[in-house]
Motif scaffolding. Structure first.
Motif, PDB file in Angstrom:
ATOM      1  N   GLU A   9       0.830  -1.199   0.012  1.00  0.00           N
ATOM      2  CA  GLU A   9      -0.012  -0.042   0.054  1.00  0.00           C
ATOM      3  C   GLU A   9       0.766   1.099   0.125  1.00  0.00           C
ATOM      4  OE1 GLU A   9      -3.188  -1.169   0.048  1.00  0.00           O
ATOM      5  OE2 GLU A   9      -2.628  -3.073   0.552  1.00  0.00           O
ATOM      6  N   LYS A  13       2.257   2.729  -7.221  1.00  0.00           N
ATOM      7  CA  LYS A  13       2.356   2.099  -8.328  1.00  0.00           C
ATOM      8  C   LYS A  13       1.107   2.777  -9.241  1.00  0.00           C
ATOM      9  CE  LYS A  13      -0.361  -1.497  -6.145  1.00  0.00           C
ATOM     10  NZ  LYS A  13      -1.745  -0.624  -6.363  1.00  0.00           N
ATOM     11  N   ARG A  35      -6.754  -3.249 -13.950  1.00  0.00           N
ATOM     12  CA  ARG A  35      -6.480  -3.543 -12.486  1.00  0.00           C
ATOM     13  C   ARG A  35      -6.983  -4.628 -11.978  1.00  0.00           C
ATOM     14  NH1 ARG A  35     -10.084   0.518  -8.924  1.00  0.00           N
ATOM     15  NH2 ARG A  35      -8.339   1.002  -8.061  1.00  0.00           N
ATOM     16  N   GLU A  36      -6.371  -5.367 -10.890  1.00  0.00           N
ATOM     17  CA  GLU A  36      -7.175  -6.549 -10.200  1.00  0.00           C
ATOM     18  C   GLU A  36      -7.045  -5.897  -8.709  1.00  0.00           C
ATOM     19  OE1 GLU A  36      -5.443 -10.209 -10.776  1.00  0.00           O
ATOM     20  OE2 GLU A  36      -6.385 -10.130 -12.966  1.00  0.00           O
ATOM     21  N   PRO A  37      -8.071  -6.133  -8.009  1.00  0.00           N
ATOM     22  CA  PRO A  37      -9.433  -6.341  -8.382  1.00  0.00           C
ATOM     23  C   PRO A  37     -10.135  -5.389  -9.076  1.00  0.00           C
ATOM     24  CG  PRO A  37      -9.497  -6.212  -6.032  1.00  0.00           C
ATOM     25  CD  PRO A  37      -8.148  -5.998  -6.305  1.00  0.00           C
ATOM     26  N   ARG A  47     -14.720  -6.313  -5.984  1.00  0.00           N
ATOM     27  CA  ARG A  47     -13.906  -5.351  -5.217  1.00  0.00           C
ATOM     28  C   ARG A  47     -14.370  -4.782  -4.027  1.00  0.00           C
ATOM     29  NH1 ARG A  47      -8.926  -2.329  -6.486  1.00  0.00           N
ATOM     30  NH2 ARG A  47      -8.949  -0.556  -5.274  1.00  0.00           N
ATOM     31  N   LEU A  51     -13.100  -5.137  -0.316  1.00  0.00           N
ATOM     32  CA  LEU A  51     -12.588  -4.006   0.312  1.00  0.00           C
ATOM     33  C   LEU A  51     -13.409  -3.417   1.409  1.00  0.00           C
ATOM     34  CD1 LEU A  51     -10.438  -2.296  -2.470  1.00  0.00           C
ATOM     35  CD2 LEU A  51      -9.955  -4.070  -1.051  1.00  0.00           C
ATOM     36  N   TYR A  67     -10.619 -13.366  -4.933  1.00  0.00           N
ATOM     37  CA  TYR A  67      -9.532 -12.715  -5.855  1.00  0.00           C
ATOM     38  C   TYR A  67      -9.436 -13.691  -7.175  1.00  0.00           C
ATOM     39  CZ  TYR A  67      -8.232  -8.861  -2.909  1.00  0.00           C
ATOM     40  OH  TYR A  67      -8.047  -7.770  -1.827  1.00  0.00           O
ATOM     41  N   ARG A  71     -10.063 -12.604 -10.952  1.00  0.00           N
ATOM     42  CA  ARG A  71      -9.003 -12.807 -12.013  1.00  0.00           C
ATOM     43  C   ARG A  71      -9.658 -13.772 -13.358  1.00  0.00           C
ATOM     44  NH1 ARG A  71      -5.081 -13.958  -8.404  1.00  0.00           N
ATOM     45  NH2 ARG A  71      -5.029 -11.721  -8.465  1.00  0.00           N
ATOM     46  N   ARG A  93      -1.376  -4.421 -10.220  1.00  0.00           N
ATOM     47  CA  ARG A  93      -1.655  -5.557  -9.632  1.00  0.00           C
ATOM     48  C   ARG A  93      -2.106  -7.037 -10.368  1.00  0.00           C
ATOM     49  NH1 ARG A  93      -0.554  -4.734  -4.429  1.00  0.00           N
ATOM     50  NH2 ARG A  93      -1.361  -3.100  -3.290  1.00  0.00           N
ATOM     51  N   ALA A  97      -0.200 -10.833  -6.338  1.00  0.00           N
ATOM     52  CA  ALA A  97      -0.465 -10.088  -5.164  1.00  0.00           C
ATOM     53  C   ALA A  97      -1.401 -11.040  -4.491  1.00  0.00           C
ATOM     54  CB  ALA A  97      -1.666  -8.995  -5.822  1.00  0.00           C
ATOM     55  N   THR A  98      -1.785 -12.303  -4.970  1.00  0.00           N
ATOM     56  CA  THR A  98      -2.754 -13.050  -4.173  1.00  0.00           C
ATOM     57  C   THR A  98      -1.478 -13.994  -3.516  1.00  0.00           C
ATOM     58  OG1 THR A  98      -4.262 -13.303  -5.741  1.00  0.00           O
ATOM     59  CG2 THR A  98      -4.289 -15.188  -4.486  1.00  0.00           C
ATOM     60  N   TYR A 101      -0.352 -11.364  -0.723  1.00  0.00           N
ATOM     61  CA  TYR A 101      -1.227 -10.921   0.382  1.00  0.00           C
ATOM     62  C   TYR A 101      -2.076 -12.190   1.287  1.00  0.00           C
ATOM     63  CZ  TYR A 101      -1.067  -5.816  -0.539  1.00  0.00           C
ATOM     64  OH  TYR A 101      -0.724  -4.487  -0.743  1.00  0.00           O
ATOM     65  N   GLN A 102      -2.547 -13.269   0.344  1.00  0.00           N
ATOM     66  CA  GLN A 102      -3.215 -14.189   0.642  1.00  0.00           C
ATOM     67  C   GLN A 102      -2.383 -15.361   1.271  1.00  0.00           C
ATOM     68  OE1 GLN A 102      -4.966 -12.475  -1.955  1.00  0.00           O
ATOM     69  NE2 GLN A 102      -5.907 -11.635  -0.257  1.00  0.00           N
ATOM     70  N   PHE A 159      -7.829  -3.758   3.887  1.00  0.00           N
ATOM     71  CA  PHE A 159      -6.367  -3.961   3.878  1.00  0.00           C
ATOM     72  C   PHE A 159      -5.510  -3.048   4.591  1.00  0.00           C
ATOM     73  CE2 PHE A 159      -7.953  -6.878   0.737  1.00  0.00           C
ATOM     74  CZ  PHE A 159      -7.340  -8.159   1.189  1.00  0.00           C
TER      75      PHE A 159
HETATM   76  P1  TMP Z   1      -5.307  -1.581  -4.822  1.00  0.00           P
HETATM   77  O1  TMP Z   1      -5.628  -0.690  -3.725  1.00  0.00           O
HETATM   78  O2  TMP Z   1      -3.775  -1.669  -5.004  1.00  0.00           O
HETATM   79  O3  TMP Z   1      -6.244  -1.372  -5.941  1.00  0.00           O
HETATM   80  O4  TMP Z   1      -5.635  -3.057  -4.230  1.00  0.00           O
HETATM   81  C1  TMP Z   1      -6.978  -3.510  -3.421  1.00  0.00           C
HETATM   82  C2  TMP Z   1      -6.144  -4.321  -2.169  1.00  0.00           C
HETATM   83  O5  TMP Z   1      -6.391  -5.693  -2.551  1.00  0.00           O
HETATM   84  C3  TMP Z   1      -4.866  -4.108  -1.790  1.00  0.00           C
HETATM   85  O6  TMP Z   1      -5.010  -3.896  -0.537  1.00  0.00           O
HETATM   86  C4  TMP Z   1      -4.328  -5.266  -1.986  1.00  0.00           C
HETATM   87  C5  TMP Z   1      -5.300  -6.535  -2.269  1.00  0.00           C
HETATM   88  N1  TMP Z   1      -5.087  -7.519  -2.991  1.00  0.00           N
HETATM   89  C6  TMP Z   1      -4.947  -8.855  -2.525  1.00  0.00           C
HETATM   90  O7  TMP Z   1      -5.035  -9.190  -1.164  1.00  0.00           O
HETATM   91  N2  TMP Z   1      -4.926  -9.896  -3.407  1.00  0.00           N
HETATM   92  C7  TMP Z   1      -4.903  -9.768  -4.818  1.00  0.00           C
HETATM   93  O8  TMP Z   1      -4.784 -10.984  -5.321  1.00  0.00           O
HETATM   94  C8  TMP Z   1      -5.002  -8.516  -5.078  1.00  0.00           C
HETATM   95  C9  TMP Z   1      -4.984  -8.366  -6.700  1.00  0.00           C
HETATM   96  C10 TMP Z   1      -5.082  -7.507  -4.341  1.00  0.00           C
END
Ligand code: TMP
Length: 213
Positions: A9, A13, A35-37, A47, A51, A67, A71, A93, A97-98, A101-102, A159
């Motif tokens: 965060e 980017k 972008r994802e998500p 998304r 969030l 996620y 995708r 992303r 990122a999965t 983060y996961q 997040f």
């Molecule tokens: P962003 O704010 O960069 O658009 O991303 C949204 C949030 O989603 C960011 O905190 C990271 C999280 N994320 C995951 O946890 N897993 C994923 O696969 C993706 C693509 C994003």
């Protein structure tokens, strides 16, 4: 040419994606930013679900599958068609990122995530993944300033609300997968000034840009 941007965060980017898009447009190249998500209509709904800070009950496995669902839709509806039409594709992303983060952040099984990612991406991966790396304190501070500036104070997403230790695991996860995939990942110093970082990105993409013209 498929490029993904990754980072913690507040790594900047989204700004770099915008600057690169402007640059490609200036060079007269066809490109698509996604972008994802949230890169499709269904993805935007997913998304919101992911969030929304009100969703405190969300299970880590539910989060992982959402996620993956985002995708799968994104690949079918946006990414595959864009690549077939020979455009530059810039994705804010992607599947890494999965993993980070996961997998590293939420401690979900890494081997399972790898399988799930392969399934959701249908084997489509970026040619380059640019990791904008910075200390967690720097990123979170920037993210916090953005939240204040956009009057979203008190409305941090699920997040952004995570503690420093979570974001530290995410940063370390990114550095680990970048080291494991040296042919795809490039690590950039996200503490640099925006324009300086943009110039670095343009310089490293130059050989690919020349190829496409
Ligand atoms: P962003 O704010 O960069 O658009 O991303 C949204 C949030 O989603 C960011 O905190 C990271 C999280 N994320 C995951 O946890 N897993 C994923 O696969 C993706 C693509 C994003």
């Amino acid at each position: 040419m498929f490029i993904s941007f990754e980072g913690i965060e507040g790594c900047g980017k989204t700004t770099q994606v915008e600057l690169l898009a402007k640059y490609l447009s200036h060079r007269g190249l066809h490109y698509l930013v996604t972008r994802e998500p949230g890169g499709t209509h269904l993805g935007k709904l997913i998304r919101q679900m992911l969030l929304d800070p009100a969703h405190t009950e969300m299970e880590p496995l539910t989060e992982l599958f959402l996620y993956a669902a985002d995708r799968a839709q994104h690949i079918a509806q946006v990414i595959r068609p864009a690549l077939e039409s020979q455009q530059w594709l810039i994705c804010d992303r992607f599947a890494d990122a999965t993993t980070v983060y996961q997998g590293y952040g939420r401690n979900q099984d890494l081997a399972f995530i790898q399988q799930l990612n392969e399934m959701a991406t249908q084997g489509i991966w970026p040619r380059l993944s640019l990791l904008l790396d910075c200390p967690v304190e720097v990123g979170l501070d920037r993210a916090r300033q953005r939240i204040v500036q956009t009057s979203l104070e008190g409305r941090e997403d699920r997040f952004e609300q995570q503690d420093l230790a979570f974001h530290q695991k995410v940063r370390e996860g990114y550095l680990k997968i970048a080291a494991q995939n040296p042919n795809r990942f490039i690590i950039l110093d996200a503490t640099l000034d925006q324009q300086q970082l943009h110039q670095e990105i343009v310089a490293l993409l130059e050989p690919y840009l020349e190829d496409m013209e």
